[in-house]
Enzyme design. Structure first.
Site, PDB file in Angstrom:
ATOM      1  N   ASN A  43     -30.932  74.905  20.284  1.00 49.93           N
ATOM      2  CA  ASN A  43     -29.854  74.811  19.288  1.00 49.93           C
ATOM      3  C   ASN A  43     -29.019  73.597  19.660  1.00 49.93           C
ATOM      4  OD1 ASN A  43     -30.745  77.272  18.441  1.00 49.93           O
ATOM      5  ND2 ASN A  43     -28.834  78.386  18.823  1.00 49.93           N
ATOM      6  N   GLY A  44     -28.583  72.832  18.675  1.00 46.48           N
ATOM      7  CA  GLY A  44     -27.733  71.676  18.973  1.00 46.48           C
ATOM      8  C   GLY A  44     -28.424  70.382  18.619  1.00 46.48           C
ATOM      9  N   GLU A  96     -20.184  79.233  -3.400  1.00 43.78           N
ATOM     10  CA  GLU A  96     -21.140  79.293  -2.288  1.00 43.78           C
ATOM     11  C   GLU A  96     -22.163  80.414  -2.423  1.00 43.78           C
ATOM     12  OE1 GLU A  96     -19.566  79.910   1.662  1.00 43.78           O
ATOM     13  OE2 GLU A  96     -18.076  81.327   0.946  1.00 43.78           O
TER      14      GLU A  96
HETATM   15  O1  M6R Z   1     -16.561  79.895  11.830  1.00 47.84           O
HETATM   16  P1  M6R Z   1     -15.530  79.085  11.109  1.00 47.84           P
HETATM   17  O2  M6R Z   1     -14.420  79.901  10.587  1.00 47.84           O
HETATM   18  O3  M6R Z   1     -15.043  77.916  11.919  1.00 47.84           O
HETATM   19  O4  M6R Z   1     -16.318  78.490   9.863  1.00 47.84           O
HETATM   20  C1  M6R Z   1     -15.703  77.596   8.986  1.00 47.84           C
HETATM   21  C2  M6R Z   1     -16.521  77.446   7.730  1.00 47.84           C
HETATM   22  O5  M6R Z   1     -17.801  76.980   8.020  1.00 47.84           O
HETATM   23  C3  M6R Z   1     -16.644  78.769   6.962  1.00 47.84           C
HETATM   24  O6  M6R Z   1     -15.390  79.305   6.659  1.00 47.84           O
HETATM   25  C4  M6R Z   1     -17.420  78.548   5.646  1.00 47.84           C
HETATM   26  O7  M6R Z   1     -16.698  77.732   4.776  1.00 47.84           O
HETATM   27  C5  M6R Z   1     -17.782  79.870   4.992  1.00 47.84           C
HETATM   28  N1  M6R Z   1     -19.085  79.779   4.430  1.00 47.84           N
HETATM   29  C6  M6R Z   1     -16.853  80.253   3.904  1.00 47.84           C
HETATM   30  O8  M6R Z   1     -17.215  81.432   3.283  1.00 47.84           O
END
Ligand code: M6R
Length: 614
Positions: free
Chosen positions: A100-101, A494
């Site tokens: 991963n990465g 989304e």
């Molecule tokens: O894990 P995180 O809260 O840092 O993630 C941030 C975004 O990737 C996440 O909120 C994304 O926009 C979701 N798919 C929203 O539903």
């Protein structure tokens, strides 16, 4: 994003790996693979598609072996196809690796290896790493753990890897840098490895989180040893996993997203528990206690996050400015990190992330930390990278969020921001005692009110049915409801792939109003409070252009009921708490529209649950 699972023990590895890969599906991926070691050597199977495609691919092969690893890949270098899927195998066929990465200097290493006669089958950075390990193992005459260590010493980038060598079938090596890995310690010398705890929790609660730069060597009969990249031995720190298997099951719901929407009364209550003391009229946030004075004296707050967490940050801006009178700037972590932002030593930076692994948010934190600011984290995943690199913080206690669309994490984040703003505002003397106590009581009542909103689901499903074929949608809100409009639009686009835009309601007349016609559903958050009359005027503007208005309004509001095509009522609550209620119908409507359109709600196309690449 990509997922890792590994196993060494007495049981057949394949079923454990496949089950683990299913647990990791929520992260988002486009191909899957496994590598197993048995008496006959290394067996690697991989293909584009879902874990179920992989299962079909290997059906009837009778895969044996009690050591192995599995991977779900979310393509970065090279398209999602069978060849680019992990595991990758060295050209001599001995070593297999999952990763991963991103290896940032892979091109330079690849060139050097090509000069030395290595050839490559895939387009991936991962294959370069496995060839490098094989090259070092052979040229230096070292064992697998040492070859991995030396290879990683020359690598720039982020990685969580697991490596197997068929010449040494009793050894499994794992390492991490900026990408999480957790090791489960089971009964009778069993060990599990995973990129998060979800594949491990049903086997053991005893886990070791690898730290950056650490290499774990699991040897049959000898157990787990950890050393760092400088070859210093470290004592594994065994912790008890605070996760329950039920949290990873759908528990009778059709989708994780629906289950998580319905969990919100519980997750908000859990996020308040032990922090809100009505009897004493106090907010206690133990995780930020040491930085409380700095917070109280702060002249500015910066909030960083991405996606839904950024929307929660916007609610935070309204909360801190209104309740604590501290100026707030909310930044997309991805923009912040690349634009030489002005950060002062007395700034408080609040980093919000459900997963605690979002690459852009991590980088924004590093930048702000490097400039001397105090970083407060709001994370959901215990022990995540962001939780560990922040100075202090508070966990959201939403429990594992499996659906890619964030729902309960958002309301838990807003709950935490509300608690922080109330606590700081009270201590700064910027809100009156009576308002403080009233808001505490109202906050305490929110879980019950969320339950009430959820009881409107049948009506919300009815509205979803009417608008399920829309191609565009507009979401409008003002003040505290503007970030909710953005969040509502994000939820719809989304998971249902309908184009949707969120706007401050008053901005509509500066452009988006041109889009409005009888085909356009316009979701308006029009609750009683600050800008109620203004929003009612905005609804009239939409209706004058024949737009269809679906209003989220306060219970019993006859004015909005008469104007709008549909209303979804929510219980009355003070303005700062409205987002915790008004977002719920928007989550539900997106969910039902997506289901009616036949979309994969929990794993929408192209999306990953935790975005560990920038
Ligand atoms: O894990 P995180 O809260 O840092 O993630 C941030 C975004 O990737 C996440 O909120 C994304 O926009 C979701 N798919 C929203 O539903």
């Amino acid at each position: 994003m990509c997922g890792i699972v590994g196993y060494m023990g007495d049981q057949p590895a394949y079923p454990i790996l496949i089950n683990g890969l299913h647990r990791l599906e929520y992260r988002g991926y486009d191909s899957a693979g496994v590598a197993l070691l048995d008496d006959a050597g290394l067996h690697v199977h991989k293909c584009q598609g879902k874990v179920s495609d992989l299962e079909r691919h290997v059906a009837g092969l009778g895969l044996g072996g009690t050591v192995g690893m599995g991977h779900t890949r979310w393509a970065t270098h090279g398209s999602p196809n069978d060849i680019n899927a992990h595991p990758h195998v060295s050209s001599d066929g001995d070593i297999a690796l999952i990763h991963n990465g991103i290896i940032e200097n892979y091109a330079a290493i690849k060139e050097e290896l090509a000069h030395r006669g290595h050839t490559f089958r895939s387009d991936t950075d991962t294959e370069v790493l496995v060839q490098l390990i094989a090259d070092i193992r052979r040229s230096e005459g070292v064992d697998l753990p040492e070859a991995v260590r030396l290879a990683l010493d020359s690598v720039v980038g982020a990685y969580a890897i697991v490596v197997l060598d068929q010449r040494d079938p009793n050894v499994m090596v794992a390492a991490r840098k900026s990408s999480p890995l957790v090791i489960g310690i089971g009964e009778n010398g069993e060990h599990f490895i995973a990129s998060d705890a979800t594949p491990i929790v049903e086997h053991t609660k005893n886990v070791v989180y690898l730290e950056d730069g650490e290499i774990a060597v699991i040897e049959r009969g000898k157990g787990l040893k950890i050393r760092n990249i400088k070859n210093q031995e470290k004592t594994p720190f065994i912790q008890e996993l605070e996760m329950h298997l039920e949290a990873l099951e759908k528990s009778g719901y059709d989708h994780f997203m629906l289950k998580e929407i319905h969990e919100q009364p519980r997750s908000i209550r859990d996020s308040l528990r032990g922090r809100l003391n009505l009897a004493k009229g106090e907010v206690m946030l133990g995780g930020i206690k040491d930085y409380e004075q700095k917070f109280i004296r702060a002249e500015r707050i910066l909030i960083v996050g991405c996606g839904t967490s950024w929307h929660a940050g916007l609610v935070g801006e309204y909360l801190f400015e209104e309740l604590a009178r501290i100026p707030v700037e909310v930044e997309y972590a991805s923009e912040f990190r690349y634009r030489d932002p002005i950060v002062h030593e007395d700034d408080i930076v609040i980093a919000i992330s459900q997963s605690g692994e979002t690459a852009d948010t991590l980088a924004a934190i590093e930048l702000a930390k490097g400039r001397g600011a105090t970083i407060i984290g709001i994370c959901n995943v215990v022990g995540s990278s962001i939780a560990r690199i922040t100075h202090a913080g508070s966990y959201t206690h939403a429990g594992p969020e499996i659906g890619v669309a964030s729902t309960k994490a958002f309301t838990a984040q807003v709950t935490l921001l509300t608690l922080m703003a109330l606590m700081i505002g009270h201590k700064r003397g910027t809100i009156s005692g009576s308002r403080f106590f009233r808001l505490l009581n109202e906050l305490d009542a929110i879980p019950g009110k969320v339950e009430k909103v959820l009881r409107n689901e049948a009506q919300i499903r009815y509205i979803a049915d009417i608008y399920k074929d829309a191609t565009n949608a507009l979401y409008l809100g003002r003040g505290f409801s503007f970030p909710v409009a953005l969040e509502g639009a994000l939820k719809l686009k989304e998971i249902s792939y309908i184009h949707a835009e969120g706007y401050p309601a008053a901005e509509m007349k500066h452009g988006p109003i041109a889009l409005i016609d009888e085909e356009m559903p316009v979701f308006v958050i029009a609750t009683k409070g600050g800008s109620y009359e203004k929003v009612v005027s905005n609804i009239q503007e939409v209706k004058a252009r024949k737009g269809k208005v679906i209003a989220i309004c306060t219970e019993g509001d006859r004015v909005v009921r008469d104007l709008a095509d549909h209303v979804i009522e929510i219980p009355e609550t003070p303005d700062p708490l409205v987002p915790l209620l008004s977002v719920i119908p928007l989550q539900l409507i997106s969910y039902h529209i997506a289901v009616m359109r036949g979309c994969n709600v929990d794993q929408p196309r192209n999306l990953a649950k935790s975005v560990t690449v920038e």
